[in-house]
Motif scaffolding. Structure first.
Motif, PDB file in Angstrom:
ATOM      1  N   UNK A 165     -32.189  14.388 -24.248  1.00  0.00           N
ATOM      2  CA  UNK A 165     -31.807  15.410 -25.241  1.00  0.00           C
ATOM      3  C   UNK A 165     -33.014  16.276 -25.599  1.00  0.00           C
ATOM      4  N   UNK A 166     -32.769  17.573 -25.803  1.00  0.00           N
ATOM      5  CA  UNK A 166     -33.811  18.464 -26.314  1.00  0.00           C
ATOM      6  C   UNK A 166     -34.026  18.156 -27.798  1.00  0.00           C
ATOM      7  N   UNK A 167     -35.283  18.213 -28.241  1.00  0.00           N
ATOM      8  CA  UNK A 167     -35.574  18.043 -29.667  1.00  0.00           C
ATOM      9  C   UNK A 167     -35.687  19.426 -30.285  1.00  0.00           C
ATOM     10  N   UNK A 168     -34.777  19.736 -31.205  1.00  0.00           N
ATOM     11  CA  UNK A 168     -34.724  21.082 -31.785  1.00  0.00           C
ATOM     12  C   UNK A 168     -35.107  20.984 -33.253  1.00  0.00           C
ATOM     13  N   UNK A 169     -36.264  21.513 -33.615  1.00  0.00           N
ATOM     14  CA  UNK A 169     -36.728  21.359 -34.995  1.00  0.00           C
ATOM     15  C   UNK A 169     -36.711  22.679 -35.769  1.00  0.00           C
ATOM     16  N   UNK A 170     -36.058  22.663 -36.928  1.00  0.00           N
ATOM     17  CA  UNK A 170     -36.054  23.818 -37.827  1.00  0.00           C
ATOM     18  C   UNK A 170     -37.290  23.752 -38.705  1.00  0.00           C
ATOM     19  N   UNK A 171     -38.117  24.782 -38.626  1.00  0.00           N
ATOM     20  CA  UNK A 171     -39.331  24.836 -39.452  1.00  0.00           C
ATOM     21  C   UNK A 171     -39.616  26.296 -39.783  1.00  0.00           C
ATOM     22  N   UNK A 172     -39.967  26.560 -41.024  1.00  0.00           N
ATOM     23  CA  UNK A 172     -40.278  27.919 -41.453  1.00  0.00           C
ATOM     24  C   UNK A 172     -41.330  28.529 -40.518  1.00  0.00           C
ATOM     25  N   UNK A 173     -41.105  29.795 -40.110  1.00  0.00           N
ATOM     26  CA  UNK A 173     -41.877  30.364 -38.999  1.00  0.00           C
ATOM     27  C   UNK A 173     -43.349  30.631 -39.311  1.00  0.00           C
ATOM     28  N   UNK A 174     -43.705  30.782 -40.583  1.00  0.00           N
ATOM     29  CA  UNK A 174     -45.100  31.021 -40.939  1.00  0.00           C
ATOM     30  C   UNK A 174     -45.628  29.856 -41.775  1.00  0.00           C
TER      31      UNK A 174
END
Ligand SMILES: [Zn+2]
Ligand SMILES: [Zn+2]
Length: 344
Positions: A165-174
């Motif tokens: 599985x791909x690990x997809x992480x949501x994180x604020x871009x800056x």
């Protein structure tokens, strides 16, 4: 003495020096604490910020007039001594120290006390008036050691990799995206960045921050690295169809709000990692103590909670209404926090 900084319709203002801090609307000289969009706004005749912040401001605001200074430089503005000091929030983030006729006021912008390899550590400054954020100013917010959080994120990636599985992480871009990136174990697999994150990561590299190699999360790379890659994307991108090209994937989110169980559910994340670029409750109180401030001014977040608490303890705390928002994600009403796991 409190007139050193006042609250105006354009935000924080120093009448003696005739300048604003993190202002909105049309103003003259504006001192900017850091590059997040709620603090670095368009409309000022000129900007003063740290050397590390300047490229971020340029990217955000275009061709504006910027006076970039090093941490600790003392600048005389109409007889007011102004200097910028590390806030530990994101690359280039600063507290603004203002001294005039023996009175010292510090406007901290956003800040944190945890170690962060992508920016200079927060420096406590003695002052009479301390202007603080309260983004996570409730007792339920308590941060785990970031080394442990990064170990959890790397273990999650290895597990996903093993399961294809791909690990997809949501994180604020800056800020958040770069902080996570700095702690990733690149030996696990390829690291891909959403298009909104790529230019900001480049700015960090140009500023001398060491980060593992990355590639753009393009359609070709999604195919090429399927099931192995770690993808960093801004939270908004994960609500779009963009994520589908990386299927199968596990969805994670890194934010201080992950301390709240209901929030993770709403984000539909499989894994929530508690990682914030703001102080937790204890660090907030500790910092206020270290400044020795007689007067605390609370700008955004859970300001009423902090003001009540400090006033009950006999310390003067007032609330200034600003337009500063939350750069981690949308804030949560205190009532909704009752079911939080952190409340136990
Ligand atoms: Zn911020
Ligand atoms: Zn903020």
């Amino acid at each position: 003495m409190d007139d050193l900084i006042t609250s105006t319709e354009n935000g924080l203002y120093c009448p003696a020096g005739d300048f604003h801090i993190d202002a909105w609307g049309s103003v003259g000289r504006n001192i900017v604490t850091h590059g997040h969009s709620d603090h670095a706004r368009f409309g000022a005749a000129s900007y003063l910020c740290t050397r590390q912040s300047a490229p971020i401001l340029q990217k955000r605001l275009g061709d504006v007039s910027i006076d970039a200074r090093d941490y600790g430089d003392v600048i005389d503005i109409n007889g007011v001594r102004v200097s910028l000091h590390p806030a530990g929030h994101i690359l280039g983030s600063a507290q603004v120290r203002i001294e005039h006729r023996g009175q010292i006021c510090v406007a901290s912008g956003d800040y944190k006390r945890q170690p962060d390899p992508t920016c200079a550590p927060f420096e406590p400054i003695r002052c009479h008036t301390f202007i603080t954020e309260c983004t996570f100013g409730l007792p339920i917010f308590h941060w785990t050691d970031p080394t442990i959080v990064m170990a959890d994120i790397n273990a999650w990636w290895r597990d996903n990799h093993a399961a294809g599985r791909t690990s997809m992480l949501a994180a604020y871009s800056l800020g958040k995206a770069q902080r996570v990136l700095a702690g990733l174990d690149a030996s696990t697999g390829p690291i891909l960045l959403h298009g909104a994150v790529v230019p900001l990561v480049e700015l960090y590299r140009q500023a001398g921050v060491t980060l593992p190699p990355t590639e753009h999360a393009s359609v070709e790379n999604a195919k090429l690295h399927r099931g192995r890659a770690f993808v960093i994307a801004p939270p908004g991108a994960l609500n779009s169809t963009w994520v589908r090209k990386f299927a199968p994937f596990s969805l994670g989110a890194a934010s201080g709000w992950m301390r709240v169980r209901g929030f993770r559910r709403r984000k539909a994340a499989d894994r929530g990692f508690v990682l914030s670029d703001h102080v937790d409750f204890d660090a907030l109180l500790q910092t206020i103590k270290e400044t020795g401030a007689e007067h605390v001014m609370a700008t955004h977040g859970y300001t009423t909670v902090l003001a009540r608490l400090l006033n009950d303890r006999g310390q003067r705390c007032t609330i200034i209404n600003t337009r500063f928002g939350d750069d981690e994600d949308e804030p949560i009403e205190p009532a909704a926090l009752a079911e939080s796991e952190g409340a136990a």
